[in-house]
Design a protein around this motif. Sequence first.
Motif, mmCIF file in Angstrom:
data_model
loop_
_atom_site.group_PDB
_atom_site.id
_atom_site.type_symbol
_atom_site.label_atom_id
_atom_site.label_comp_id
_atom_site.label_asym_id
_atom_site.label_seq_id
_atom_site.Cartn_x
_atom_site.Cartn_y
_atom_site.Cartn_z
ATOM 1 N N ASN A 14 -19.659 14.275 9.268
ATOM 2 C CA ASN A 14 -18.830 13.929 10.430
ATOM 3 C C ASN A 14 -19.193 12.557 10.989
ATOM 4 O O ASN A 14 -18.316 11.765 11.362
ATOM 5 C CB ASN A 14 -18.991 14.990 11.526
ATOM 6 C CG ASN A 14 -18.131 16.223 11.282
ATOM 7 O OD1 ASN A 14 -17.403 16.298 10.297
ATOM 8 N ND2 ASN A 14 -18.227 17.196 12.176
ATOM 9 N N ARG A 18 -23.243 18.891 7.606
ATOM 10 C CA ARG A 18 -21.985 18.689 8.331
ATOM 11 C C ARG A 18 -22.126 17.578 9.381
ATOM 12 O O ARG A 18 -21.214 16.760 9.551
ATOM 13 C CB ARG A 18 -21.572 20.000 8.990
ATOM 14 C CG ARG A 18 -20.288 19.947 9.811
ATOM 15 C CD ARG A 18 -19.054 19.647 8.947
ATOM 16 N NE ARG A 18 -17.835 19.783 9.719
ATOM 17 C CZ ARG A 18 -17.120 20.897 9.822
ATOM 18 N NH1 ARG A 18 -17.525 22.008 9.186
ATOM 19 N NH2 ARG A 18 -16.024 20.938 10.522
ATOM 20 N N ASP A 55 -14.251 19.847 13.955
ATOM 21 C CA ASP A 55 -13.367 19.195 12.978
ATOM 22 C C ASP A 55 -13.327 17.705 13.277
ATOM 23 O O ASP A 55 -13.014 17.286 14.402
ATOM 24 C CB ASP A 55 -11.964 19.789 13.052
ATOM 25 C CG ASP A 55 -11.910 21.206 12.498
ATOM 26 O OD1 ASP A 55 -12.277 21.386 11.325
ATOM 27 O OD2 ASP A 55 -11.512 22.117 13.251
ATOM 28 N N VAL A 56 -13.593 16.909 12.254
ATOM 29 C CA VAL A 56 -13.754 15.476 12.487
ATOM 30 C C VAL A 56 -12.457 14.823 12.949
ATOM 31 O O VAL A 56 -12.487 13.851 13.728
ATOM 32 C CB VAL A 56 -14.320 14.794 11.221
ATOM 33 C CG1 VAL A 56 -13.284 14.719 10.101
ATOM 34 C CG2 VAL A 56 -14.861 13.411 11.562
ATOM 35 N N SER A 87 -20.374 17.734 19.992
ATOM 36 C CA SER A 87 -20.481 16.274 20.010
ATOM 37 C C SER A 87 -20.743 15.807 21.440
ATOM 38 O O SER A 87 -20.149 16.311 22.396
ATOM 39 C CB SER A 87 -19.199 15.641 19.476
ATOM 40 O OG SER A 87 -19.096 15.858 18.087
#
Length: 428
Positions: free
Chosen positions: A300, A296, A411-412, A375
């Motif tokens: 991303n 993931r 969620d990108v 992030s």
Amino acid sequence: MSDKQGFDTLAIHAGAAADPATGARQVPIYQTTAYAFRDADHAARLFNLQEVGYIYSRLTNPTVSALQARIAALEGGAGAVCCSSGHAAQIMALFPLMAPGRNIVASTRLYGGTVTQFSQTIRRFGWSATFVDFDDPDALRAAINEDTRAIFCESISNPGGYVTDIPAVAAIADAAGIPLIVDNTLATPWLCRPIEMGATLVVHSLTKYMTGNGTVTGGVVVDSGKFDWSASDRFPSLSAPEPAYHGLVFHQTFGALAFTFHGIAVGLRDLGMTMNPQGAHYTLMGIETLGLRMERHVANALAVARWLENDPRVEYVTYAGLESSPWNATAKRLYPRGAGALFTFAVKGGYETAVKVVGALKLFSHVANLGDARSLVIHSASTTHRQLTEAQQRAAGAAPEILRLSVGLEDVADLIADLDQALAAATA
């Protein structure tokens, strides 16, 4: 466990079985300082390295031992030694190899703290480092001399996310008869197994992707078990009699595990860079989902990098997974699962605009870490690479206009929206 099993199987099972005393299926946290000896002879055999067992948790601990076995299996190594941080792991890796007057040859593309450790701190031990662009094999060969005892690089570099051609560097190290040490923190063994590419030793900051949740610090040195420490007189710590153990010769006695045993019996004993069992437990749990997380992270990161590359407010993006990257061909050849999840981008407007972008971000956390589920963003020139000159910053990929992203698991679309609004605010 067999190292021929799949990555995700090893990530869950290697180094761990049901606790024989209680049946506990998860590795227990052995929160103890010392261990009872059966008798005086048992104690003497342990201290003489004639028997493997537990003496004192500065040296060995069952929770930490399980983590060492798991990481060695994932990296394809003969053994591993865990310690208190990634920086500690680097010193632990160099300690048996070096002596006053000896040097290492290191890549110019390294984490800023590593550049400082190698250019400043190790000089207090009488060691030195020569920094070279590892994309130039002739320069690398020319930097090696009779006092060189190791070559050091990162598989994927921090902060730029550049990838290293490890087999090419390993061939140069082999020709010189010296070990190659690869920091595999950013790639993890899910993306890259440096030992299979010729590395002698692999180090990690376990603080990052291996644990994956920003809760503990830790480091590890993984030994390939493949280097002939007795082929020359360059590495007397491993090939000559050790006075502290009545003349025992580590390579002669322990063979492929010589470096690992030295790391515990001398390195941890005298340097004391010990990993605590609770930290080992968190890392064991993190590794169980390493494959899922890295997949993931990479997906991303590629999506975010592509969006940034096409944004007119961005000068350039360094992600090696982009077709436009000079390192893309190397990444595809050596890192087929992806080029990691850490890279930099340069904003138009220089230092001031870069700082404004950081201040305007809401979802990206402004912290001095990477490899978290969250992030993260940082302006390296004013933080992690602040101690370097601007020339060193640019050589390391941390120029004043550059921001480093560690792309997490969110969620990108939300990550891209956050970057979009921050760039708008900074360039309004």
